[in-house]
Design a protein around this motif. Structure first.
Motif, short mmCIF file in Angstrom:
data_model
loop_
_atom_site.label_atom_id
_atom_site.label_comp_id
_atom_site.label_asym_id
_atom_site.label_seq_id
_atom_site.Cartn_x
_atom_site.Cartn_y
_atom_site.Cartn_z
N THR A 192 38.77 -8.78 15.05
CA THR A 192 39.11 -9.27 16.38
C THR A 192 39.64 -10.70 16.33
OG1 THR A 192 37.37 -7.89 17.35
CG2 THR A 192 38.22 -9.68 18.72
N TYR A 193 39.07 -11.50 15.43
CA TYR A 193 39.47 -12.91 15.29
C TYR A 193 40.00 -13.14 13.87
CZ TYR A 193 36.58 -13.31 19.49
OH TYR A 193 36.04 -13.14 20.74
N PRO A 194 41.22 -12.71 13.59
CA PRO A 194 41.75 -12.77 12.21
C PRO A 194 41.89 -14.18 11.66
CG PRO A 194 43.49 -12.18 13.79
CD PRO A 194 42.19 -12.13 14.53
N SER A 195 41.93 -15.19 12.54
CA SER A 195 42.06 -16.57 12.06
C SER A 195 40.72 -17.17 11.64
CB SER A 195 42.71 -17.45 13.13
OG SER A 195 41.86 -17.55 14.28
N ASP B 169 21.94 -12.06 15.07
CA ASP B 169 23.01 -12.62 15.91
C ASP B 169 23.74 -13.69 15.09
OD1 ASP B 169 21.97 -11.19 18.31
OD2 ASP B 169 20.29 -12.58 18.05
N PHE B 170 24.85 -14.19 15.65
CA PHE B 170 25.63 -15.19 14.92
C PHE B 170 26.09 -16.31 15.85
CE2 PHE B 170 25.92 -11.63 12.04
CZ PHE B 170 25.94 -12.22 10.79
N ILE B 171 26.13 -17.51 15.27
CA ILE B 171 26.76 -18.66 15.92
C ILE B 171 28.03 -18.96 15.13
CG2 ILE B 171 26.59 -21.10 16.49
CD1 ILE B 171 23.59 -20.75 16.77
N TYR B 172 29.17 -18.89 15.81
CA TYR B 172 30.43 -19.28 15.19
C TYR B 172 30.63 -20.77 15.43
CZ TYR B 172 35.35 -20.11 14.38
OH TYR B 172 36.54 -20.64 13.93
N ASP B 173 31.00 -21.51 14.38
CA ASP B 173 31.19 -22.95 14.46
C ASP B 173 32.39 -23.31 13.59
OD1 ASP B 173 30.99 -25.70 14.57
OD2 ASP B 173 28.84 -25.77 14.21
N GLY B 174 33.54 -23.48 14.24
CA GLY B 174 34.75 -23.76 13.47
C GLY B 174 35.93 -23.97 14.37
N PRO B 175 37.16 -23.87 13.82
CA PRO B 175 38.37 -24.03 14.63
C PRO B 175 38.43 -23.01 15.77
CG PRO B 175 38.89 -24.11 12.29
CD PRO B 175 37.46 -23.69 12.38
N PRO C 128 43.98 -19.43 19.34
CA PRO C 128 44.35 -20.12 18.09
C PRO C 128 45.45 -21.15 18.23
CG PRO C 128 44.13 -17.75 17.75
CD PRO C 128 44.09 -17.97 19.24
N GLY C 129 46.19 -21.13 19.33
CA GLY C 129 47.24 -22.11 19.51
C GLY C 129 46.73 -23.50 19.86
N LEU C 130 45.43 -23.60 20.22
CA LEU C 130 44.85 -24.89 20.58
C LEU C 130 44.26 -25.58 19.37
CD1 LEU C 130 42.94 -23.98 23.88
CD2 LEU C 130 45.17 -25.10 23.66
#
Length: 256
Positions: free
Chosen positions: A58-61, A79-85, A90-92
Motif C-alpha cells: 500500500t505504501y511502496p515508498s 501493532d506498528f508505529i510508522y516513523d519516517g518520511p 509522498p510528494g510532501l
C-alpha cells in the motif's frame, strides 16, 4: 462507555501541563536523538515483512525499518508505529508518525497520526494514558520546530487519541533553558503590552510576541540576572494554532 472515555480524557487534560513540563526541559532540542531500542518489540525481519506485506504494498515508498512493533492495546496482535518520511502523500517533504492497529488477517488501520518524528514516550500512571511527543522539524532546512502531543487512552481494548496544541520554537534564536522547575506553575500576565522574548535579556531584536493583561501560560524554568528574574514560559493559544514559548520577566506575572 462514552461517558467513561470522556471522563478519562478530562483526567488526562487536567494533569497534562504538569505531566509534560515538570522537570522536563529536555523536550526543547535542536536535534532529535530518540531511539526505539528497548521499547519496541523484538521480531525478526522475515516475520516482520510477512506481517507487513500488505502495508508495504500500500505504501511502496516506505521502508521496513521505519515500522516499529508494539502492543498498543491488550490483544495478542502486534501493532506498528510508522516513523519516517511522509508516505500518505509522498510528494510532501518532512516526516510523519502513523499508528497502525492490527485488525487480524494482515489488515491494519491507521488510528492516529502526527507530523514529525517520535521524540519521547511517557506513561502517565495517574490517568493510565500514554503520551507520545513528536518533533516536527518541518522541511527545507527550517529553523522553526513544533512539538506535538498525543495521548493514547485505552478502555476495554478500545483505543482513542486526544491531541493538544503544538508548541513552536526557533532553534537559532531561542536561549534554551538549562534546568527545569520541580513543578510547572500556571501564571497570568498582569500588564498590557508585555513581551515574550527569545532570550532572558531586554533587546530590541529578541521579541517573539506581545501579550496582554489576563493572558496565561505555564512556567517551565527560571533564570536570574542581576536586575530581575526571568521565567521560561509556554503561553496558551492566542490566535495561531501553535503555542509560543520563550522568556518573560516575572515582574508583572502572577503564579497560581
Amino acid at each position: 462507555m462514552r461517558k467513561r472515555i470522556i471522563g478519562i480524557i478530562t483526567i488526562v487534560l487536567f494533569y497534562s501541563s504538569s505531566f509534560i513540563y515538570s522537570q522536563d526541559i529536555s523536550l526543547f532540542v535542536k536535534e532529535n536523538t530518540f531511539s526505539y531500542e528497548g521499547i519496541e518489540l523484538k521480531i525478526n525481519n522475515v516475520s516482520k515483512r510477512e506481517t507487513l506485506n500488505k502495508l508495504l504494498e500500500t505504501y511502496p515508498s516506505s521502508n521496513l525499518d521505519e515500522f516499529h512493533p508494539f502492543y498498543l492495546n491488550n490483544d495478542s496482535l502486534i501493532d506498528f508505529i510508522y516513523d519516517g518520511p511522509i508516505i500518505t502523500n509522498p510528494g510532501l517533504d518532512g516526516n510523519q508518525v502513523l499508528f497502525f492497529e492490527n485488525k487480524e488477517n494482515g489488515k491494519f488501520e491507521v488510528i492516529a497520526s502526527s507530523y514529525g518524528s517520535i521524540l519521547k514516550v511517557k506513561r502517565d500512571k495517574v490517568s493510565g494514558s500514554t503520551l507520545f511527543i513528536t518533533l516536527d522539524e518541518g522541511c527545507c532546512l527550517s529553523i522553526t520546530f513544533d512539538l506535538n502531543f498525543m495521548w493514547m487512552i485505552e478502555n476495554n481494548d478500545e483505543l482513542s487519541f486526544t491531541h493538544s496544541s503544538p508548541i513552536q520554537y526557533n532553534i537559532e534564536t531561542l536561549y534554551f533553558p538549562k534546568h527545569g522547575n520541580i513543578e510547572a506553575l500556571n501564571f497570568k500576565v498582569l500588564h498590557n503590552n508585555y513581551n515574550l522574548r527569545s532570550s532572558p535579556f531586554i533587546q530590541d531584536d529578541n521579541i517573539i510576541e506581545e501579550y496582554h493583561k489576563g493572558d496565561r501560560g505555564v512556567v517551565v524554568s527560571t533564570f536570574k540576572s542581576d536586575e530581575r528574574v526571568w521565567w521560561f514560559v509556554i503561553m496558551d493559544n492566542k490566535v495561531s494554532l501553535s503555542r509560543k514559548c520563550g522568556w518573560m520577566s516575572s515582574r508583572y506575572l502572577e503564579s497560581y
